[in-house]
Motif scaffolding. Structure first.
Motif, short mmCIF file in Angstrom:
data_model
loop_
_atom_site.label_atom_id
_atom_site.label_comp_id
_atom_site.label_asym_id
_atom_site.label_seq_id
_atom_site.Cartn_x
_atom_site.Cartn_y
_atom_site.Cartn_z
N SER A 81 0.84 -1.20 0.00
CA SER A 81 0.00 0.00 0.00
C SER A 81 0.87 1.26 0.00
O SER A 81 0.60 2.21 -0.73
CB SER A 81 -0.91 0.00 1.23
OG SER A 81 -1.66 1.18 1.27
N LEU A 82 1.92 1.24 0.81
CA LEU A 82 2.84 2.37 0.87
C LEU A 82 3.56 2.54 -0.47
O LEU A 82 3.72 3.66 -0.97
CB LEU A 82 3.86 2.16 2.00
CG LEU A 82 4.82 3.30 2.28
CD1 LEU A 82 4.04 4.58 2.58
CD2 LEU A 82 5.73 2.95 3.45
N LYS A 83 3.96 1.43 -1.05
CA LYS A 83 4.63 1.46 -2.35
C LYS A 83 3.70 2.03 -3.42
O LYS A 83 4.09 2.84 -4.25
CB LYS A 83 5.06 0.04 -2.72
CG LYS A 83 6.21 -0.06 -3.64
CD LYS A 83 6.63 -1.52 -3.79
CE LYS A 83 7.97 -1.60 -4.44
NZ LYS A 83 8.44 -2.98 -4.59
N SER A 84 2.45 1.62 -3.36
CA SER A 84 1.45 2.10 -4.31
C SER A 84 1.21 3.60 -4.14
O SER A 84 1.11 4.34 -5.12
CB SER A 84 0.15 1.33 -4.09
OG SER A 84 -0.87 1.85 -4.90
N ALA A 115 4.13 5.55 -5.55
CA ALA A 115 4.07 5.57 -7.01
C ALA A 115 3.03 6.58 -7.48
O ALA A 115 3.25 7.32 -8.45
CB ALA A 115 3.74 4.19 -7.54
N GLU A 116 1.92 6.63 -6.77
CA GLU A 116 0.86 7.59 -7.13
C GLU A 116 1.33 9.02 -6.91
O GLU A 116 1.09 9.90 -7.74
CB GLU A 116 -0.38 7.31 -6.29
CG GLU A 116 -1.59 8.10 -6.72
CD GLU A 116 -2.85 7.74 -5.94
OE1 GLU A 116 -3.74 8.60 -5.87
OE2 GLU A 116 -2.93 6.61 -5.42
N VAL A 117 2.03 9.26 -5.80
CA VAL A 117 2.56 10.60 -5.52
C VAL A 117 3.55 11.00 -6.60
O VAL A 117 3.54 12.14 -7.09
CB VAL A 117 3.22 10.66 -4.12
CG1 VAL A 117 4.04 11.93 -3.95
CG2 VAL A 117 2.16 10.56 -3.03
#
Length: 64
Positions: A4-7, A10-12
């Motif tokens: 979730s943090l990785k996602s 990536a979104e940021v």
């Protein structure tokens, strides 16, 4: 949780990339608008000089 943090990271990153693109686009549009405003001002001054009786040759001579 790590996924979730990785996602989110990536979104940021993607959002930051889009912001950079939009800022560049805005800067280009601002520069174009400033150039158009200068052109309009120059045309207004030229029309005023011509209307006051100054010839195009006299205006060109003053620009040199």
């Amino acid at each position: 949780m790590r996924e979730s943090l990785k996602s989110q990271r990536a979104e940021v990153k993607q959002v930051e990339k889009e912001i950079t693109k939009l800022e560049a686009k805005k800067a280009k549009a601002d520069a174009k608008a400033a150039e158009e405003a200068k052109k309009a001002e120059a045309e207004a001054v030229l029309k005023k000089l011509l209307a006051s009786g100054m010839s195009a040759d006299e205006i060109l001579e003053k620009l040199k």
